[in-house]
Design a protein around this motif. Structure first.
Motif, PDB file in Angstrom:
ATOM      1  N   VAL A 134     -80.688  16.920  -2.554  1.00  0.00           N
ATOM      2  CA  VAL A 134     -80.954  15.494  -2.773  1.00  0.00           C
ATOM      3  C   VAL A 134     -82.448  15.290  -2.548  1.00  0.00           C
ATOM      4  CG1 VAL A 134     -80.367  13.129  -2.140  1.00  0.00           C
ATOM      5  CG2 VAL A 134     -78.628  14.923  -1.980  1.00  0.00           C
ATOM      6  N   GLU A 135     -82.821  14.916  -1.348  1.00  0.00           N
ATOM      7  CA  GLU A 135     -84.239  14.760  -1.008  1.00  0.00           C
ATOM      8  C   GLU A 135     -84.615  15.828   0.014  1.00  0.00           C
ATOM      9  OE1 GLU A 135     -85.589  11.545  -3.373  1.00  0.00           O
ATOM     10  OE2 GLU A 135     -86.705  12.712  -1.889  1.00  0.00           O
ATOM     11  N   ASP A 136     -84.268  17.053  -0.324  1.00  0.00           N
ATOM     12  CA  ASP A 136     -84.513  18.141   0.610  1.00  0.00           C
ATOM     13  C   ASP A 136     -85.852  18.793   0.341  1.00  0.00           C
ATOM     14  OD1 ASP A 136     -81.311  18.409  -0.283  1.00  0.00           O
ATOM     15  OD2 ASP A 136     -81.703  18.340   1.874  1.00  0.00           O
ATOM     16  N   ALA A 137     -86.430  19.328   1.355  1.00  0.00           N
ATOM     17  CA  ALA A 137     -87.619  20.165   1.198  1.00  0.00           C
ATOM     18  C   ALA A 137     -87.164  21.607   1.334  1.00  0.00           C
ATOM     19  CB  ALA A 137     -88.667  19.839   2.244  1.00  0.00           C
ATOM     20  N   ILE A 138     -87.340  22.359   0.277  1.00  0.00           N
ATOM     21  CA  ILE A 138     -86.993  23.769   0.297  1.00  0.00           C
ATOM     22  C   ILE A 138     -88.293  24.554   0.285  1.00  0.00           C
ATOM     23  CG2 ILE A 138     -85.729  25.638  -0.788  1.00  0.00           C
ATOM     24  CD1 ILE A 138     -83.943  23.346   0.141  1.00  0.00           C
ATOM     25  N   GLY A 139     -88.432  25.425   1.241  1.00  0.00           N
ATOM     26  CA  GLY A 139     -89.675  26.162   1.362  1.00  0.00           C
ATOM     27  C   GLY A 139     -89.470  27.662   1.273  1.00  0.00           C
ATOM     28  N   TRP A 140     -90.492  28.327   0.786  1.00  0.00           N
ATOM     29  CA  TRP A 140     -90.579  29.785   0.842  1.00  0.00           C
ATOM     30  C   TRP A 140     -91.602  30.141   1.917  1.00  0.00           C
ATOM     31  CZ3 TRP A 140     -87.418  33.237  -1.312  1.00  0.00           C
ATOM     32  CH2 TRP A 140     -86.645  32.848  -2.413  1.00  0.00           C
ATOM     33  N   PHE A 141     -91.202  31.045   2.778  1.00  0.00           N
ATOM     34  CA  PHE A 141     -92.070  31.547   3.836  1.00  0.00           C
ATOM     35  C   PHE A 141     -92.133  33.073   3.699  1.00  0.00           C
ATOM     36  CE2 PHE A 141     -92.429  27.787   6.619  1.00  0.00           C
ATOM     37  CZ  PHE A 141     -91.479  26.969   6.023  1.00  0.00           C
ATOM     38  N   ARG A 142     -93.114  33.669   4.317  1.00  0.00           N
ATOM     39  CA  ARG A 142     -93.165  35.130   4.317  1.00  0.00           C
ATOM     40  C   ARG A 142     -93.671  35.636   5.651  1.00  0.00           C
ATOM     41  NH1 ARG A 142     -98.119  36.096  -0.054  1.00  0.00           N
ATOM     42  NH2 ARG A 142     -99.847  35.362   1.284  1.00  0.00           N
ATOM     43  N   GLN A 143     -93.243  36.846   5.965  1.00  0.00           N
ATOM     44  CA  GLN A 143     -93.676  37.464   7.217  1.00  0.00           C
ATOM     45  C   GLN A 143     -93.985  38.922   6.949  1.00  0.00           C
ATOM     46  OE1 GLN A 143     -90.997  36.920  10.531  1.00  0.00           O
ATOM     47  NE2 GLN A 143     -92.638  37.343  11.985  1.00  0.00           N
TER      48      GLN A 143
ATOM     49  N   GLU B   3     -95.387  32.679   7.774  1.00  0.00           N
ATOM     50  CA  GLU B   3     -96.242  31.623   7.241  1.00  0.00           C
ATOM     51  C   GLU B   3     -95.613  30.986   6.009  1.00  0.00           C
ATOM     52  OE1 GLU B   3     -99.975  33.327   6.009  1.00  0.00           O
ATOM     53  OE2 GLU B   3     -99.076  34.483   4.369  1.00  0.00           O
ATOM     54  N   VAL B   4     -95.949  29.734   5.788  1.00  0.00           N
ATOM     55  CA  VAL B   4     -95.453  29.052   4.604  1.00  0.00           C
ATOM     56  C   VAL B   4     -96.156  29.590   3.376  1.00  0.00           C
ATOM     57  CG1 VAL B   4     -97.111  27.158   4.736  1.00  0.00           C
ATOM     58  CG2 VAL B   4     -94.894  26.801   3.641  1.00  0.00           C
ATOM     59  N   VAL B   5     -95.409  29.701   2.296  1.00  0.00           N
ATOM     60  CA  VAL B   5     -95.963  30.110   1.008  1.00  0.00           C
ATOM     61  C   VAL B   5     -96.004  28.909   0.067  1.00  0.00           C
ATOM     62  CG1 VAL B   5     -95.613  31.572  -1.026  1.00  0.00           C
ATOM     63  CG2 VAL B   5     -95.148  32.488   1.281  1.00  0.00           C
ATOM     64  N   SER B   6     -94.860  28.241  -0.048  1.00  0.00           N
ATOM     65  CA  SER B   6     -94.764  27.118  -0.973  1.00  0.00           C
ATOM     66  C   SER B   6     -93.555  26.281  -0.604  1.00  0.00           C
ATOM     67  CB  SER B   6     -94.626  27.633  -2.407  1.00  0.00           C
ATOM     68  OG  SER B   6     -94.572  26.570  -3.330  1.00  0.00           O
ATOM     69  N   CYS B   7     -93.609  25.002  -0.966  1.00  0.00           N
ATOM     70  CA  CYS B   7     -92.499  24.102  -0.710  1.00  0.00           C
ATOM     71  C   CYS B   7     -92.286  23.198  -1.907  1.00  0.00           C
ATOM     72  CB  CYS B   7     -92.781  23.218   0.501  1.00  0.00           C
ATOM     73  SG  CYS B   7     -92.310  23.921   2.071  1.00  0.00           S
ATOM     74  N   ILE B   8     -91.055  22.727  -2.067  1.00  0.00           N
ATOM     75  CA  ILE B   8     -90.752  21.765  -3.119  1.00  0.00           C
ATOM     76  C   ILE B   8     -89.802  20.702  -2.582  1.00  0.00           C
ATOM     77  CG2 ILE B   8     -88.811  23.114  -4.042  1.00  0.00           C
ATOM     78  CD1 ILE B   8     -89.762  22.146  -6.870  1.00  0.00           C
ATOM     79  N   ASN B   9     -90.034  19.468  -3.003  1.00  0.00           N
ATOM     80  CA  ASN B   9     -89.106  18.383  -2.700  1.00  0.00           C
ATOM     81  C   ASN B   9     -88.126  18.319  -3.862  1.00  0.00           C
ATOM     82  OD1 ASN B   9     -88.013  15.627  -2.929  1.00  0.00           O
ATOM     83  ND2 ASN B   9     -89.275  15.223  -1.127  1.00  0.00           N
ATOM     84  N   THR B  10     -86.848  18.528  -3.565  1.00  0.00           N
ATOM     85  CA  THR B  10     -85.862  18.589  -4.646  1.00  0.00           C
ATOM     86  C   THR B  10     -85.561  17.214  -5.232  1.00  0.00           C
ATOM     87  OG1 THR B  10     -84.025  18.432  -3.083  1.00  0.00           O
ATOM     88  CG2 THR B  10     -84.782  20.645  -3.658  1.00  0.00           C
ATOM     89  N   GLY B  11     -86.085  16.175  -4.596  1.00  0.00           N
ATOM     90  CA  GLY B  11     -85.884  14.824  -5.121  1.00  0.00           C
ATOM     91  C   GLY B  11     -86.920  14.455  -6.162  1.00  0.00           C
TER      92      GLY B  11
END
Length: 126
Positions: A30-39, A46-54
């Protein structure tokens, strides 16, 4: 039960491409933030990228700007990370995570992410 399952990792030569997928179950975007992180070994996650699914707004960490693209298919409850022009320093375990608060704060403070996948390994060889 909420689950995030990453796929698409593997071994690729420098300059190559991979597409990672993060399939979510147990909730609907819905209005979620889905993020890609890497280690990477010996380093912090660390964060790589994020998107707001809304609204589809995105964020990219500086080292990946212009090379990585995040996208969301809400019908499939899946977020993708297209990675092009890969470099050896992109080698890491990549995780997806979900912030369901509606604030997107998890993209800036990973401790605010509510759910995490188990990760997929990306290895970039020289």
């Amino acid at each position: 039960e909420v689950q995030l399952v990453e796929s698409g990792g593997g071994l690729v030569q420098a300059g190559g491409s991979l597409r990672l997928s993060c399939a979510a179950s147990g909730f609907t975007f819905v209005e979620d933030a889905i993020g890609w992180f890497r280690q990477a070994p010996g380093k912090e996650r660390e964060v790589v990228s994020c998107i707001n699914t809304g609204d589809g707004s995105t964020y990219y960490h500086d080292p990946v700007k212009g090379r990585f693209t995040i996208s969301s298919d809400n019908a499939k409850n899946t977020v993708y990370l297209q990675m092009n022009s890969l470099k050896t320093e992109d080698t890491a375990v990549y995780y997806c995570a979900a912030d369901r608060s509606g604030t997107g704060y998890g993209c800036y403070d990973k401790s605010a992410m509510d759910y995490w996948g188990k990760g997929t390994l990306v290895t970039v060889s020289s």
